[in-house]
Write an enzyme that holds these catalytic residues in place. Structure first.
Site, PDB file in Angstrom:
ATOM      1  N   ASP A   1      -4.464  10.241  -6.255  1.00  0.00           N
ATOM      2  CA  ASP A   1      -4.558  11.497  -5.505  1.00  0.00           C
ATOM      3  C   ASP A   1      -3.061  12.058  -4.976  1.00  0.00           C
ATOM      4  OD1 ASP A   1      -4.887   8.898  -3.617  1.00  0.00           O
ATOM      5  OD2 ASP A   1      -3.865  10.478  -2.483  1.00  0.00           O
TER       6      ASP A   1
ATOM      7  N   GLU B   1      -8.373  -3.009  -7.800  1.00  0.00           N
ATOM      8  CA  GLU B   1      -7.184  -2.955  -8.241  1.00  0.00           C
ATOM      9  C   GLU B   1      -6.893  -4.363  -8.920  1.00  0.00           C
ATOM     10  OE1 GLU B   1      -4.724   0.028  -5.316  1.00  0.00           O
ATOM     11  OE2 GLU B   1      -5.503  -1.776  -4.403  1.00  0.00           O
TER      12      GLU B   1
HETATM   13  N1  ADE Z   1      -3.239   4.878  -1.756  1.00  0.00           N
HETATM   14  C1  ADE Z   1      -3.808   5.666  -2.600  1.00  0.00           C
HETATM   15  N2  ADE Z   1      -3.779   7.022  -1.959  1.00  0.00           N
HETATM   16  C2  ADE Z   1      -3.104   7.045  -1.130  1.00  0.00           C
HETATM   17  C3  ADE Z   1      -2.591   7.731  -0.011  1.00  0.00           C
HETATM   18  N3  ADE Z   1      -2.954   9.063  -0.204  1.00  0.00           N
HETATM   19  N4  ADE Z   1      -1.991   7.256   1.083  1.00  0.00           N
HETATM   20  C4  ADE Z   1      -1.953   5.830   1.256  1.00  0.00           C
HETATM   21  N5  ADE Z   1      -2.111   5.241   0.332  1.00  0.00           N
HETATM   22  C5  ADE Z   1      -2.805   5.640  -0.677  1.00  0.00           C
END
Ligand code: ADE
Length: 238
Positions: free
Chosen positions: A206, A16
């Site tokens: 996601d 990141e």
């Molecule tokens: N960072 C990226 N995806 C995430 C998720 N599903 N839950 C918490 N932090 C995240």
């Protein structure tokens, strides 16, 4: 605020912040609490960049150290997040941050209610911590010009990787969240306590559901690159 003061940039994972550190004209590095703070200039703007590690405590240690050691005029948290009604690849700029796992509900407080103490008085109680409006507006405008837009909304933070569609729905219903991650709300609290403006910029890696364990590793690099590019473009206006 004095423009010579740096902009602080914090990301949890190497992926990141790596592209930002690599582009930086680095003047030096310091180590505190096991964290490395890179300082110098990025896109001609004085900056300090650090990888904080995952989760709220890591993020808080990093933000507080950055504030005390470098006096940033703005702290920006960048990286990826799980989408809450926002698709993979989409961008979210925080209007405000909440901590979805801060729970004093048995004592009658709303979920996420934080206790912010000023001068040993009664605590200020709030759920949402507002991001800096001017910084958020610049990030949204730059996102519009290079990616066709970004979403503005609440980002929910907790010490939990969310991979459950019921929890995802609950985050949207309870907090009006657009994204969930593990650091933004903690950095927001540290900044709020120190009266330092903050911004959070996240790209959706996601959908915070049962596909997340596969999607997160598949999309994180691309998403992190997207936020790094956007931030680099925006820096001169922040
Ligand atoms: N960072 C990226 N995806 C995430 C998720 N599903 N839950 C918490 N932090 C995240």
């Amino acid at each position: 605020m004095e423009k010579k003061q740096p902009i602080g940039i914090i990301g949890a994972m190497g992926v990141e912040v790596r592209a930002l550190i690599d582009q930086m004209e680095e003047s030096g590095q310091d180590r505190f609490a096991g964290l490395v703070f890179h300082w110098g200039s990025l896109a001609g703007v004085p900056c300090v960049i650090a990888q904080c590690g995952e989760g709220k405590v890591n993020a808080a240690v990093c933000a507080q150290t950055m504030i005390l050691k470098y006096a940033p005029r703005l702290v920006i948290n960048v990286g990826v997040a799980g989408g809450v009604g926002v698709s993979i690849g989409g961008l979210v700029v925080a209007s405000a941050c909440v901590q979805h796992d801060f729970d004093a509900t048995p004592m009658g407080y709303p979920l996420g209610n934080l206790f912010l103490y000023w001068d040993e008085g009664e605590p200020e109680e709030r759920v949402e911590l507002p991001a800096d409006g001017a910084a958020a507006a610049v990030l949204l405008e730059e996102a519009q010009s290079i990616y066709g837009g970004a979403c503005s909304g609440v980002i929910a933070t907790g010490d939990q990787f969310v991979a459950d569609k019921e929890k995802n729905r609950w985050l949207g219903e309870t907090f009006g969240a657009k994204a969930v991650e593990m650091e933004g709300g903690s950095i927001a609290q540290v900044c709020y306590m120190n009266r330092v403006p903050f911004a959070v910029l996240r790209a959706i890696s996601d959908n915070a559901n049962d596909e997340s364990p596969a999607d997160f590793p598949a999309f994180t690099q691309e998403c992190a690159d997207k936020t790094a590019r956007l931030l680099t473009r925006a820096l001169g206006r922040l």
